[in-house]
Scaffold this active site. Structure first.
Site, short mmCIF file in Angstrom:
data_model
loop_
_atom_site.label_atom_id
_atom_site.label_comp_id
_atom_site.label_asym_id
_atom_site.label_seq_id
_atom_site.Cartn_x
_atom_site.Cartn_y
_atom_site.Cartn_z
N HIS A 231 40.28 26.22 -41.09
CA HIS A 231 41.54 25.47 -41.12
C HIS A 231 42.60 26.22 -40.33
CE1 HIS A 231 40.62 22.78 -44.82
NE2 HIS A 231 40.35 22.18 -43.68
N GLU B 64 45.38 32.55 -53.20
CA GLU B 64 46.48 31.65 -52.89
C GLU B 64 46.95 30.99 -54.18
OE1 GLU B 64 47.55 30.53 -49.71
OE2 GLU B 64 46.41 32.11 -48.75
N HIS C 216 44.78 29.04 -41.38
CA HIS C 216 44.12 30.33 -41.63
C HIS C 216 43.64 30.99 -40.35
CE1 HIS C 216 43.82 30.28 -46.11
NE2 HIS C 216 44.15 29.03 -45.87
N HIS D 101 38.17 30.75 -43.15
CA HIS D 101 37.57 29.47 -42.78
C HIS D 101 38.34 28.84 -41.64
CE1 HIS D 101 40.74 28.38 -45.63
NE2 HIS D 101 40.71 27.15 -45.18
#
Lengths: 611, 401
Positions: free
Chosen positions: A70, A203, A73, A68
Site C-alpha cells: 500500500h 498502528e 507504506h 506491504h
C-alpha cells in the site's frame, strides 16, 4: 541502561503515512517508507531530517523493511532511496516486491502526467530502487549482519503483507504494519508465535473501532449489484488485478447461482494475464505455513463469469464488468466508465481508496461533471458507490495480537493520545505492560531488561553447593564471590577468584583494616584479653570465638589483640583487625555497642561509651 | 443448512487441491420471501468482546453498552457508523464501523444504565444492591469514562437491583428503586432525596420511567402498575395486574407521546400475554394479544418498547434470539394469537455462542429516537446489530431502494 528508541517520522498529528525509526542494540532500522496521500507538497514525504540534515542515509541505517505494497507504506520508497539516497538493504516479501513497482509506477504516472508535478521520482528510479530489494520468505530468519536478524510473519490484510520480528542480541521488536485478525476468503488471519518481544509496535488508526461484519459488507455489495441489474443497468467494478477482485467474483458467482440470475458477468482480459502471473507468486508464498483458509483456484473457472471483450460494453441490457485499473485513471476501466457514465440506471462500485488526481477520487468526492481530454466534459449520471472491503485490525484484534506475541511493552503509532487513553488503560490493565503512544517526531525510549547468559565454572558451582544451605532459589538470592571474565568479546564466564588470578597471571593481595580502641583497665594484658573473650562469648552466641595461645581473640575473621599504652599501664589499647569482606560489625564491649560503618576507615569508628 | 461449494483447484504446474466452504450468510437475507426481496434497508452486525445487557442512547448517534460479568467490566460509548446516518450521500460513505468514542472500567456487572439528558453523565446499577454509581462519560479532552460518585439506595442486597429513570428536563435528578416502596427521586449534585413514593408494598420493580417531566410510571414484576407525580406526596394510582397467576413476571412500557391521548401502556408477561391500556385509564378496556414467542416462561430479560415514531408499533425481545415487531392496531379486546409484523432473527441465525447448551437470547433492544425503523439489538453472545427494517406491507414486488 539498555534501551530501545522508537520514533515515528512525520510532522504533527497527521496519520496516513507510515515510517518508523527504531534504534535497537546499536542498530538503526527504518520500518516502512510511506507517502501521505493527502498532501501535494513535501509534507507527503517522511521527515528524514531527523536522521541526518543532509546527505545520504546509507551510513545511518542498517536496513529498511517494507511491510506491504500500500502506498501509505511504500509510496516514498523511490524518493528515499534514489533522491535522498540510500544504498543499504531493503527487505520485503516476494509478493510485495512484485507488486510494489507496479503501484509505484501507476502512482508516478498519475502524479506526473495527470497532475503535472515535476519534483517526483522517475520510472528509472523505481527500477533502481527495486534492485536493492532482498526478498523475504515467511518464518525464515535473515541475518542482516552479524548482530541484526529479522523474520517475517503472515499479516493477512493484503497479498504479501508481513509483520516483522527484529532481533539484536536478546533485545527484540515486532512491527505489525497493517494486519487483520479475521480471515478473508482469499487471505488468512495474521499469526505470530509467543516471541515475547521487548516492544510490539502497532498502528492504532483503527484501534478504537468495532468492525461491521464481513457478511454485512457483502450483503450491501450484492444488494447494490442486484438492484442495478434488476432495473436493466450496467455495473462497473474497477479493480486491481489480484486480491479483492477474486473475492468479489466468488461472491457474485455464488449469488448468481443461488438466485438463478441470467445477466452476464465479465472479467476484463488485461486482468487475466497479470492475475495469473501474481497468482503463481501467491502460491509460492502462501505454501509456507499459512494458517486457516484461503482460496486456491484457477482464476477463471467460473460458471457465470466470462472473459470480456471491449465490444460487449455496447451490448444492451444488464451486465457486470470487472476491469482494471482500480482508480479509473486510465485504460479499460476508464473507457467503460466513459461509455456508461451518462445513464442513471448504471452503477460504478469503487471497492477501495483512490489517489487524489484520479477520476475515482473525484467521483467519490461527489463530483458530477468531469473534465476529460480535449476540454470535453462528462456528465456523471450513473450511481456511484464507495465500498470498503479492506481488512484492518480493530480494538479486539489488537488485544488478540498482544495475547499471541506476549510483548513486554506496547507501542501504538498514529493515534491521537487523548483519544487512546482508554485503550492504553485497557492494555495496561489486562496485560500489566506499559503502553506508549508517541506523536510523530517524538521519540519513545523503552528501557529493556535483557538477560545476559553467563557460564559458571564447575569448581565454583561445586564450592557453592558444598557450603550447604538451601538450594538456589530465584526468589531468595544469595551472595557469592567470583570473577566475571569476558572472553573473545562474546562469551561470559563466572569463575572463582583464584582461577581468575591464575588465568590473568596476577598475584593475590589481601586487604585488612585495623583500628585502635582505648580502654581503661587495671588488669594485665593477658587478663584484659581474657575478660574480653569471656564477655564476647556470653554476648555473641552463635559466632565462632576463639582465644588463641598467641594472645589473640578471633571473632569469625576479626582479630583482637591487647597491649598496654606506653604512658600508662592502666590504659589498654585494643587492636582490631578485619578483612575487607567484613562489611559491618558491631562489637560489644562493657555492654555497650561499638559499631563500624560499611567501608569506614578506623578514624570513623563510632564509639558510644561511658567508661 | 448452508450451501456447500467444492472447488477443484489447479493452476498450471501446481498441485491440485480441493477446498470446500459453507455459506452461512445466504440465510441472513434470503430466508423468507419469494420473489426475492431484501427485508432490511440497512443491516450492520458487530461483535463486542463481552455481551451487554444495556443499550442506552447518549445522543442521536451514540449509544452506551456495558458488560455484566461478575467482576471487572467495560462501559463503552459507541458512535454509530457514518454510513447509517448519512442520508444524503450514503452511497459515497464507506464507513460502516462503530467508533469507540469513550470507555471505562467498572468493578461489577452493569444491569441498568441510564443517561441523564442534557449532560455527559450516566447512572448505573449492578443488580446486586440498590446502590447507584454515577459516571462522567468524558468529553473532547479525554476518551475515558470515569466514576464520579455514588448514590446510596435502600437495599444493600437485592435480587434484581434497581431500575433507574432520569428526569427528562430540569437539573439532573434520578428516580430509582429496587421495589415499589423504595422509589425515590435523588438530586445528583447534592445527593438529596427530593421525593419518595408513599406505599407499603414490597413488590419488586421491572420498569420505571417518566411519562412527563413530573409524572412517572412504575411497573412491578407481578404486573401491577403505579402512576405518581413527584410534585405531590399523594398516594400513587394503582392498577392491578392483568393476571393473578403467581409465577408470571410482567414488563411494562409507556409510550411518551406528545398528546395525552397517545399515552398508552403495554404490559407483557413471561407467558407471552400482552395487554395495552390507556395511561389515564389503566384498568379499563384496552386491547390484548397472545404473542408468538418461542419459549414462553423461559426468559429473564424481556424488553418491551413502543416505537417512538411509528404509531401503534411495539417491539419485544428476550424470549429467544429474535426481536419481534407487532402492530397493536390489529389487536382486539379479546386475547388472540398475534403474528409479528417483522422479526429480526440475526442473533439466533448467526450466533457466536460457544456453549451450545444455552441458546443465544436477545438481552436488550432500543429504537432510534428519530429514524422510524432503525433499531439496535444486543444478545448474550456479544453481538450487537443495527438494523433498518422494511415494512413488508409497504413493499411491492421489487425491493425498495
Amino acid at each position: 541502561m539498555p534501551e530501545i528508541k522508537v520514533t515515528p517520522l512525520g510532522a504533527g498529528q497527521d496519520v496516513g503515512r507510515s515510517c518508523i525509526l527504531v534504534s535497537i542494540g546499536g542498530k538503526n532500522i527504518m520500518l516502512d517508507c510511506g507517502m501521505h496521500m493527502g498532501y501535494n507538497d513535501d509534507r507527503r514525504f517522511p521527515d528524514f531530517s531527523y536522521i541526518t540534515q543532509n546527505g545520504r542515509l546509507t551510513d545511518f541505517l542498517d536496513c529498511l523493511i517494507i511491510s506491504h505494497f500500500h502506498l501509505d507504506h511504500c509510496g516514498a520508497l523511490p524518493y528515499m532511496s534514489e533522491m535522498v539516497g540510500y544504498d543499504g538493504p531493503i527487505y520485503m516479501t516476494h509478493p510485495t516486491k512484485a507488486i510494489c513497482p507496479i503501484l509505484l509506477e501507476d502512482f508516478r504516472k498519475i502524479t506526473v502526467d495527470k497532475k503535472g508535478e515535476t519534483n517526483f521520482f522517475t520510472s528509472q528510479m523505481i527500477k533502481d530502487c527495486m534492485k536493492k530489494v532482498i526478498p523475504l520468505n515467511l518464518h525464515q530468519t535473515v541475518q542482516v549482519d552479524d548482530e541484526l536478524e529479522i523474520k517475517a510473519y503472515y499479516a493477512g490484510h493484503v497479498l504479501g503483507a508481513a509483520m516483522v520480528h527484529i532481533k539484536v542480541g536478546s533485545e527484540s521488536v515486532v512491527y505489525t504494519g497493517d494486519y487483520n485478525m479475521t480471515p478473508d476468503r482469499h487471505l488468512g488471519a495474521a499469526w505470530i508465535d509467543k516471541c515475547r518481544p521487548d516492544i510490539l509496535i502497532s498502528e492504532s488508526t483503527y484501534a478504537t473501532t468495532i468492525r461491521d461484519s464481513k457478511r454485512c459488507r457483502e450483503r450491501d455489495f450484492l444488494k447494490k449489484v442486484h438492484e442495478s441489474i434488476e432495473r436493466g443497468g450496467k455495473v462497473l467494478i474497477p479493480v486491481f488485478a489480484l486480491g479483492r477482485a477474486q473475492e468479489l467474483c466468488i461472491l457474485l458467482e455464488t449469488f448468481w447461482e443461488r438466485m438463478n440470475l441470467k445477466a452476464p458477468i465479465y472479467f476484463s482480459t488485461g486482468l487475466t494475464e497479470k492475475a495469473n502471473h501474481y497468482y503463481k507468486l501467491f502460491i509460492t508464498w502462501t505454501n509456507q505455513k499459512i494458517r486457516k483458509t484461503f482460496v486456491q483456484r484457477n482464476m477463471f473457472e467460473f460458471k457465470h463469469i466470462k472473459a470480456f471483450d471491449r465490444s460487449y460494453a455496447d451490448n444492451p441490457g444488464p451486465m457486470v464488468v470487472f476491469a482494471t485499473p482500480g482508480m479509473l485513471h486510465a485504460g479499460q476501466s476508464l473507457q467503460i466508465f466513459k461509455k456508461w457514465a451518462g445513464n442513471e440506471k448504471n452503477m460504478v462500485i469503487m471497492p477501495g481508496y483512490c489517489v487524489q488526481g484520479t477520476i475515482g477520487h473525484k467521483i467519490l468526492n461527489g463530483q458530477r461533471k468531469l473534465e476529460m481530454e480535449g476540454r470535453a466534459t462528462l456528465d456523471v449520471k450513473l450511481q456511484v458507490e464507495y465500498m470498503s472491503f479492506s481488512a484492518h485490525a480493530d480494538a479486539k484484534g489488537i488485544m488478540q495480537l498482544i495475547r499471541m506475541a506476549e510483548p513486554r511493552n506496547m507501542l501504538l503509532v498514529h493515534g491521537e493520545a487523548v483519544k487512546m487513553e482508554f485503550l492504553k488503560g485497557k492494555i495496561e490493565q489486562e496485560f500489566s505492560i506499559d503502553c506508549y503512544m508517541p506523536a510523530n517526531g517524538e521519540t519513545t525510549t523503552v528501557t529493556t531488561n535483557p538477560s545476559v547468559p553467563v557460564d559458571i565454572s564447575l569448581n565454583l558451582l561445586k564450592r557453592e553447593m558444598a557450603l550447604g544451605g538451601p538450594l538456589p532459589d530465584p526468589k531468595k538470592p544469595r551472595t557469592m564471590h567470583g570473577t566475571l571474565i569476558m572472553k573473545e568479546n562474546v562469551s561470559f564466564m563466572l569463575v572463582s577468584s583464584e582461577q581468575a588470578l591464575k588465568e590473568l597471571g596476577l598475584n593475590e593481595h589481601q586487604l585488612r583494616f585495623t583500628c585502635h580502641v582505648q580502654l581503661q583497665d587495671p588488669h594485665s594484658d593477658a587478663d584484659t584479653l581474657h575478660r574480653i573473650y569471656t564477655h564476647l562469648k556470653s554476648v555473641l552466641k552463635g559466632y565462632t570465638i576463639q582465644h588463641l595461645p598467641d594472645g589473640t581473640v578471633i571473632v569469625e575473621s576479626i582479630v583482637i589483640k591487647v597491649s598496654s599504652s606506653a604512658e600508662d599501664s592502666n590504659t589498654k589499647v585494643l587492636l582490631l583487625s578485619w578483612s575487607y569482606q567484613v562489611k559491618t560489625w558491631t562489637l560489644f564491649l562493657e555492654g555497650l555497642p561499638m559499631q563500624s560503618k560499611p567501608g569506614s576507615s578506623p578514624n570513623h569508628l563510632v564509639i558510644e561509651s561511658l567508661f | 443448512g448452508g450451501l456447500t461449494f467444492t472447488f477443484d483447484c489447479s493452476a498450471q504446474n501446481h498441485v491440485t487441491s480441493k477446498l470446500s466452504f459453507t455459506v452461512f450468510y445466504v440465510k441472513l437475507y434470503t430466508e423468507i420471501h419469494k420473489p426475492f426481496s431484501f427485508r432490511y434497508k440497512d443491516l450492520h452486525v458487530y461483535q463486542l468482546e463481552h455481551p451487554t445487557q444495556v443499550l442506552e442512547w447518549t445522543s442521536g448517534n451514540s449509544v452506551c453498552v456495558a458488560g455484566y460479568s461478575q467482576s471487572k467490566n467495560e462501559i463503552l460509548e459507541l458512535r454509530l457508523p457514518l454510513k447509517l446516518l448519512a442520508d444524503e450521500n450514503k452511497s459515497l460513505c464507506a464507513e460502516r464501523d462503530f467508533k469507540v468514542s469513550h470507555g471505562g472500567f467498572t468493578d461489577g456487572p452493569v444491569r441498568c444504565l441510564t443517561h441523564i439528558p442534557g449532560t455527559r453523565c450516566a447512572v448505573t446499577n449492578d443488580g446486586l444492591s440498590s446502590d447507584l454509581q454515577v459516571w462522567d462519560l468524558g468529553g473532547e479532552e479525554s476518551d475515558v469514562i470515569r466514576r464520579t460518585g455514588s448514590i446510596k439506595g435502600k437495599r444493600s442486597a437485592s435480587e434484581r437491583g434497581s431500575r433507574i429513570a432520569a428526569r427528562p428536563s430540569s437539573a439532573p435528578q434520578v428516580l430509582h428503586g429496587a421495589q415499589i416502596s423504595d422509589v425515590q427521586l435523588t438530586e445528583l449534585a447534592s445527593g438529596e432525596t427530593l421525593y419518595k413514593l408513599e406505599t407499603d408494598s414490597a413488590d419488586p420493580l421491572s420498569s420505571l420511567q417518566f411519562v412527563s417531566d413530573t409524572v412517572f410510571l412504575a411497573g412491578c414484576c407481578n404486573g401491577s402498575v403505579y402512576v405518581a407525580d413527584t410534585r405531590t406526596s399523594a398516594p400513587p394510582q394503582l392498577s392491578h395486574s392483568p393476571s393473578s397467576a403467581e409465577s408470571v413476571i410482567w414488563w411494562t412500557d409507556a409510550a411518551a407521546g406528545p398528546h395525552p391521548s397517545s399515552r398508552r401502556v403495554i404490559r407483557v408477561s413471561s407467558s407471552g400475554q400482552a395487554v395495552v391500556s390507556d395511561l389515564r385509564n389503566l384498568g379499563g378496556a384496552g386491547c390484548q394479544a397472545q404473542l408468538d414467542v418461542q419459549t414462553p416462561g423461559r426468559c429473564s430479560q424481556v424488553k418491551v418498547s413502543w416505537a417512538p415514531t411509528l404509531d401503534d408499533c411495539i417491539s419485544v425481545s428476550g424470549f429467544s434470539g429474535v426481536v419481534q415487531i407487532y402492530n397493536t392496531r390489529l389487536w382486539g379486546a379479546e386475547p388472540q394469537e398475534a403474528r409479528p409484523l417483522f422479526e429480526h432473527r440475526g442473533h439466533a441465525v448467526s450466533s457466536q455462542q460457544t456453549d451450545d447448551s444455552v441458546p443465544t437470547f436477545v438481552t436488550s433492544h432500543i429504537w432510534h429516537p428519530e429514524r422510524p425503523r432503525t433499531l439496535l439489538s444486543a444478545a448474550s453472545d456479544g453481538s450487537v446489530h443495527v438494523w433498518d427494517w422494511v415494512d413488508p406491507n409497504r413493499q411491492g414486488g421489487s425491493p425498495t431502494p
